[in-house]
Design a protein around this motif. Sequence first.
Motif, PDB file in Angstrom:
ATOM      1  N   GLY A  73       0.887  -1.257  -0.191  1.00  0.00           N
ATOM      2  CA  GLY A  73      -0.020   0.119  -0.062  1.00  0.00           C
ATOM      3  C   GLY A  73       0.912   1.328   0.151  1.00  0.00           C
ATOM      4  O   GLY A  73       2.193   1.285  -0.276  1.00  0.00           O
ATOM      5  N   SER A  74       0.370   2.417   0.049  1.00  0.00           N
ATOM      6  CA  SER A  74       0.967   3.819   0.160  1.00  0.00           C
ATOM      7  C   SER A  74       1.869   3.878   1.243  1.00  0.00           C
ATOM      8  O   SER A  74       2.956   4.483   1.458  1.00  0.00           O
ATOM      9  N   GLU A  75       1.206   3.184   2.582  1.00  0.00           N
ATOM     10  CA  GLU A  75       1.979   3.333   3.662  1.00  0.00           C
ATOM     11  C   GLU A  75       2.226   1.862   3.806  1.00  0.00           C
ATOM     12  O   GLU A  75       1.560   1.035   4.203  1.00  0.00           O
ATOM     13  N   ASN A  76       3.755   1.639   4.142  1.00  0.00           N
ATOM     14  CA  ASN A  76       4.283   0.399   4.403  1.00  0.00           C
ATOM     15  C   ASN A  76       5.420   0.064   5.204  1.00  0.00           C
ATOM     16  O   ASN A  76       6.337  -0.053   4.621  1.00  0.00           O
ATOM     17  N   PRO A  77       5.165   0.294   6.303  1.00  0.00           N
ATOM     18  CA  PRO A  77       6.385   0.583   7.327  1.00  0.00           C
ATOM     19  C   PRO A  77       6.989  -0.683   7.573  1.00  0.00           C
ATOM     20  O   PRO A  77       6.285  -1.740   7.285  1.00  0.00           O
ATOM     21  N   ASN A  78       8.364  -0.859   7.721  1.00  0.00           N
ATOM     22  CA  ASN A  78       9.148  -2.273   7.869  1.00  0.00           C
ATOM     23  C   ASN A  78       8.980  -2.449   9.379  1.00  0.00           C
ATOM     24  O   ASN A  78       9.825  -1.880  10.198  1.00  0.00           O
ATOM     25  N   GLU A  79       7.870  -3.433   9.912  1.00  0.00           N
ATOM     26  CA  GLU A  79       7.863  -3.476  11.178  1.00  0.00           C
ATOM     27  C   GLU A  79       8.406  -4.415  12.043  1.00  0.00           C
ATOM     28  O   GLU A  79       8.542  -4.536  13.381  1.00  0.00           O
TER      29      GLU A  79
END
Length: 229
Positions: free
Chosen positions: A215-221
């Motif tokens: 998606g547009s926001e895809n943090p590496n968590e």
Amino acid sequence: MAFRKIRHVGDADHRIVTAAVAAAEQHTSGEIVTIVSDMSDDYDDAALVWASVITFLALSVIAFMPDFYLGLLYGLFGGWDHDWTTSEYLALLFLFLGGKWLGSWALMQWTPLRLALTPKHIKMRRVRARAIELFRVGTESKTTGRTGVLLYLSMREHRAEIVADAAIAGKVAPEVWGDAMIALVDHVREGRPGEGMAEAVRQMGVVLAEHFPKGSENPNELPDRLIEI
């Protein structure tokens, strides 16, 4: 349960797997965690069971051929002129069986033998249980969308498991991961665990991208690096 700290894969394998995870996550909101372990269990209970089985078999052989063993006994302790009591017979029998049990248990402390004599279905269950335990500690519910998935490899058992978080498990049936598992185990048997994990990660990434596109926001968590325990 204590596990030894052993280096399972080389630096090149770490780089290969880490790069594969990073590449796979470029196309999905899913987060892949990779863990490799020496063994998933000590299988000490297998040593206890086999020592007891061997001891019982020894007792059965004595009961089936008592005259043979009585002859050995008389030969060892001065011939037939000694008048053995029932208590002495029983004491010697218990000493013999105790020594047989201890000797068998000591032999089973050799890990390759203990693993070889542990039934396959037990090893499968222990590897799965260890994977779920690690998943719950380090992956489950650790991402915003509950899209974490663990790839776990247990080296000595030549077994691997994939455990997925709730959102993934709700859309991807366990059998979908079958090709990734086959690729991984085949590489491990050929002595290339890093390449096997990288290929499994690549195939997992394809599945995740289909169901959970980036998606547009895809943090590496979750960490991309290969974890050794």
